[in-house]
Design a protein around this motif. Structure first.
Motif, PDB file in Angstrom:
ATOM      1  N   SER A   1      46.239  45.392  48.232  1.00 42.32           N
ATOM      2  CA  SER A   1      46.283  46.077  46.933  1.00 42.32           C
ATOM      3  C   SER A   1      47.202  45.348  45.959  1.00 42.32           C
ATOM      4  O   SER A   1      46.948  45.304  44.756  1.00 42.32           O
ATOM      5  CB  SER A   1      46.752  47.526  47.121  1.00 42.32           C
ATOM      6  N   GLU A   2      48.282  44.753  46.496  1.00 40.85           N
ATOM      7  CA  GLU A   2      49.187  43.981  45.651  1.00 40.85           C
ATOM      8  C   GLU A   2      48.483  42.753  45.079  1.00 40.85           C
ATOM      9  O   GLU A   2      48.617  42.426  43.901  1.00 40.85           O
ATOM     10  CB  GLU A   2      50.405  43.537  46.472  1.00 40.85           C
ATOM     11  N   ALA A   3      47.713  42.071  45.960  1.00 37.36           N
ATOM     12  CA  ALA A   3      47.042  40.844  45.510  1.00 37.36           C
ATOM     13  C   ALA A   3      45.897  41.145  44.554  1.00 37.36           C
ATOM     14  O   ALA A   3      45.704  40.444  43.561  1.00 37.36           O
ATOM     15  CB  ALA A   3      46.524  40.061  46.713  1.00 37.36           C
ATOM     16  N   MET A   4      45.130  42.228  44.859  1.00 34.06           N
ATOM     17  CA  MET A   4      43.928  42.497  44.066  1.00 34.06           C
ATOM     18  C   MET A   4      44.143  43.572  42.996  1.00 34.06           C
ATOM     19  O   MET A   4      43.202  43.923  42.281  1.00 34.06           O
ATOM     20  CB  MET A   4      42.784  42.908  44.992  1.00 34.06           C
TER      21      MET A   4
ATOM     22  N   SER B   1      47.248  54.111  46.938  1.00 35.57           N
ATOM     23  CA  SER B   1      47.213  55.502  47.422  1.00 35.57           C
ATOM     24  C   SER B   1      45.805  56.078  47.361  1.00 35.57           C
ATOM     25  O   SER B   1      45.362  56.785  48.278  1.00 35.57           O
ATOM     26  CB  SER B   1      48.161  56.375  46.583  1.00 35.57           C
ATOM     27  N   GLU B   2      45.106  55.779  46.300  1.00 39.94           N
ATOM     28  CA  GLU B   2      43.743  56.297  46.169  1.00 39.94           C
ATOM     29  C   GLU B   2      42.841  55.750  47.268  1.00 39.94           C
ATOM     30  O   GLU B   2      42.012  56.469  47.833  1.00 39.94           O
ATOM     31  CB  GLU B   2      43.175  55.931  44.801  1.00 39.94           C
ATOM     32  N   ALA B   3      43.017  54.478  47.588  1.00 40.65           N
ATOM     33  CA  ALA B   3      42.198  53.871  48.645  1.00 40.65           C
ATOM     34  C   ALA B   3      42.469  54.546  49.991  1.00 40.65           C
ATOM     35  O   ALA B   3      41.533  54.824  50.754  1.00 40.65           O
ATOM     36  CB  ALA B   3      42.474  52.376  48.732  1.00 40.65           C
TER      37      ALA B   3
ATOM     38  N   LYS C   1      43.983  62.307  53.988  1.00 41.04           N
ATOM     39  CA  LYS C   1      45.007  62.714  53.017  1.00 41.04           C
ATOM     40  C   LYS C   1      46.425  62.571  53.573  1.00 41.04           C
ATOM     41  O   LYS C   1      47.383  62.382  52.815  1.00 41.04           O
ATOM     42  CB  LYS C   1      44.763  64.152  52.579  1.00 41.04           C
ATOM     43  N   SER C   2      46.577  62.660  54.911  1.00 42.36           N
ATOM     44  CA  SER C   2      47.923  62.570  55.485  1.00 42.36           C
ATOM     45  C   SER C   2      48.530  61.180  55.340  1.00 42.36           C
ATOM     46  O   SER C   2      49.736  61.017  55.478  1.00 42.36           O
ATOM     47  CB  SER C   2      47.878  62.943  56.973  1.00 42.36           C
ATOM     48  N   LEU C   3      47.712  60.188  55.056  1.00 37.10           N
ATOM     49  CA  LEU C   3      48.214  58.820  54.974  1.00 37.10           C
ATOM     50  C   LEU C   3      49.017  58.576  53.701  1.00 37.10           C
ATOM     51  O   LEU C   3      49.794  57.613  53.632  1.00 37.10           O
ATOM     52  CB  LEU C   3      47.048  57.830  55.044  1.00 37.10           C
TER      53      LEU C   3
ATOM     54  N   ALA D   1      40.181  50.590  59.659  1.00 38.85           N
ATOM     55  CA  ALA D   1      39.648  49.270  60.042  1.00 38.85           C
ATOM     56  C   ALA D   1      38.522  48.849  59.106  1.00 38.85           C
ATOM     57  O   ALA D   1      38.462  47.695  58.652  1.00 38.85           O
ATOM     58  CB  ALA D   1      39.147  49.307  61.479  1.00 38.85           C
ATOM     59  N   GLU D   2      37.644  49.806  58.811  1.00 37.45           N
ATOM     60  CA  GLU D   2      36.521  49.500  57.914  1.00 37.45           C
ATOM     61  C   GLU D   2      37.019  49.170  56.507  1.00 37.45           C
ATOM     62  O   GLU D   2      36.548  48.217  55.878  1.00 37.45           O
ATOM     63  CB  GLU D   2      35.566  50.697  57.865  1.00 37.45           C
ATOM     64  N   LEU D   3      37.988  49.952  56.033  1.00 35.82           N
ATOM     65  CA  LEU D   3      38.545  49.705  54.705  1.00 35.82           C
ATOM     66  C   LEU D   3      39.254  48.349  54.652  1.00 35.82           C
ATOM     67  O   LEU D   3      39.068  47.572  53.695  1.00 35.82           O
ATOM     68  CB  LEU D   3      39.530  50.821  54.336  1.00 35.82           C
TER      69      LEU D   3
END
Length: 486
Positions: free
Chosen positions: A169-172, A177-179, A185-187, A207-209
């Motif tokens: 997320s930093e690179a792109m 949080s949304e991802a 939701k607990s993440l 893993a898929e994400l």
């Protein structure tokens, strides 16, 4: 008192009988109560014995105590009660331990299973209390330890995925949080830090994400690197100053980056592509690029000319000029295509070099042959004024070289046929089939050799007839002048 009252003896007897009956009733009631109390004590004692046996069986412990049959019931109960109280206390402590372990097992199992409602799993209330032994407690502890290890492993995986997603997320430059919230939701909920989901579904989702984001990162990195290489290529070809190049240092710095390397923050954000793509389009359409295309086309033609390879220079150049003028062609793509053609032409030229060297020697020998023909037709070739000595030496060298021409043609023919067989194409020399040229020269040479043989044969015949003719001419002269006078 009865006398003073004046009761009769009959009345007195009746009253005494009533008193006696009441005493008997009290006595009977006391006997019944005592019998009942004794039975209760006996029942309590038996119940205590049964409970002790049950508790010893449940706890897996053996307790010894002395209870004499001759002792009173109360004495026996006072002997049993401490033993029963101690066993009950042990059962309470054991059950508390087991209950706590069962609660933790239930919570972890529910978390692993992905059940937000922990009540859906069996809890302590469903546990069979008939087995509260140390063995059972050890089994539950071992099961809890295994679950804790599994939980730790799963939590490490979750945190590893989260860390990787955060780096991506930093690179792109997307909402981290949304991802994560799309997975569970607990993440992202700080209030659920202790109950972060570690279920199979969550791990699979993470893993898929992660894999999807890595692929997206790779595609963006390749896109950026492709843009960077295109810009570098254009800059180098057009000799662009460094000041102009610095505007795209953020892209140039990624050219040597590998997909697994850490990337600077925001280096693959969506906003970095439009400006670079616009710059590429601008450079591609510049007049300098048009000049480069035409220049490289000339270089291609030169390579083909030097290698005596077929290249339709005029038509191809005109077609290229028309394409440039129309503005519909991708000049960089055209330039890359021409570069590729130049490389292929150079590679083919290398494969042709040995043959071309032999062709040059063959052509040189043919020139020497023509010179020798002209030289031998010159009646003044032996005069000093014409450099007779030098030409004689040259003629000798030419004859020696010309004698090797048949071998040259045979060797060339073998080489050309092998070259054509290996590549599956005909060998062209300045748009002509070299094998046909060699065959034609060989046929012409054979024809000339045959003419020379016929000429030599005719000369030998003439020389053989010359003495007979001279003798005949002498005989005729003698008849005309018998005295031998002149």
């Amino acid at each position: 008192m009865w006398d003073e009252i004046g009761e009769s003896y009959n009345e007195i007897d009746n009253i005494l009988e009533e008193i006696e009956q009441e005493c008997l009733d009290v006595y009977d009631r006391k006997i019944a109560e005592t019998i009942k109390y004794k039975a209760e004590l006996q029942g309590s004692l038996a119940q205590a014995d049964d409970e002790i046996v049950s508790l010893m069986s449940s706890l897996g412990e053996q307790v010894t105590y002395s209870r004499k049959e001759e002792d009173t019931l109360k004495q026996q109960i006072s002997t049993v009660k401490p033993v029963l109280d101690e066993l009950r206390m042990k059962k309470g402590l054991r059950w508390k331990q087991i209950s706590e372990i069962l609660t933790r097992i239930t919570d972890i199992s529910s978390n692993i299973a992905g059940n937000d409602d922990h009540g859906s799993n069996n809890g302590p209330e469903d546990f069979d209390e008939s087995d509260l032994t140390e063995t059972k407690l050890d089994q539950l502890r071992a099961r809890l330890q295994d679950l804790c290890k599994e939980k730790d492993v799963r939590l490490q995986k979750v945190n590893s995925y989260i860390s990787a997603i955060h780096d991506l997320s930093e690179a792109m430059a997307f909402d981290f949080s949304e991802a994560l919230s799309h997975v569970h939701k607990s993440l992202t909920d700080s209030s659920m830090a202790d109950t972060k989901s570690i279920s199979d579904d969550t791990l699979a989702g993470l893993a898929e994400l992660t894999e999807s984001l890595k692929n997206e990162k790779l595609q963006k990195l390749l896109r950026v690197q492709d843009l960077g290489r295109t810009l570098q290529d254009l800059w180098n070809r057009m000799e662009t100053p460094m000041d102009e190049r610095r505007r795209f240092e953020n892209i140039s710095s990624l050219l040597s980056v590998q997909p697994d390397d850490a990337l600077p923050k925001g280096c693959l954000g969506h906003d970095i592509f439009p400006e670079a793509e616009d710059e590429v389009k601008r450079l591609k359409k510049s007049s300098k690029m048009e000049e480069l295309v035409l220049k490289r086309r000339c270089e291609l033609e030169e390579v083909c000319r030097e290698g005596h390879m077929d290249v339709n220079s005029d038509a191809a150049r005109q077609s290229l000029v028309d394409l440039i003028d129309s503005g519909s062609g991708d000049l960089l793509h055209i330039l890359a295509s021409i570069d590729s053609q130049i490389e292929k032409a150079k590679e083919e030229a290398l494969t042709r070099k040995e043959i071309l060297d032999k062709v040059d020697k063959w052509k040189h020998a043919k020139k020497e042959e023509k010179w020798l023909d002209d030289y031998e037709k010159d009646e003044n070739r032996f005069t000093a004024a014409r450099g007779g000595h030098t030409h004689l030496k040259h003629a000798e060298e030419a004859r020696n070289l010309i004698s090797k021409i048949p071998a040259m043609i045979d060797g060339l023919t073998t080489k050309v046929k092998a070259w054509e067989h290996e590549r599956g194409v005909r060998f062209l020399y300045d748009k002509h089939l070299l094998l046909e040229m060699l065959e034609e020269d060989s046929d012409l040479r054979a024809k000339k050799d045959e003419e020379k043989r016929q000429l030599r044969k005719q000369k030998r015949l003439q020389r053989s007839l010359a003495p007979d003719k001279e003798a005949e001419d002498g005989s005729k002269s003698a008849k005309k002048n018998p005295l031998g006078q002149s």
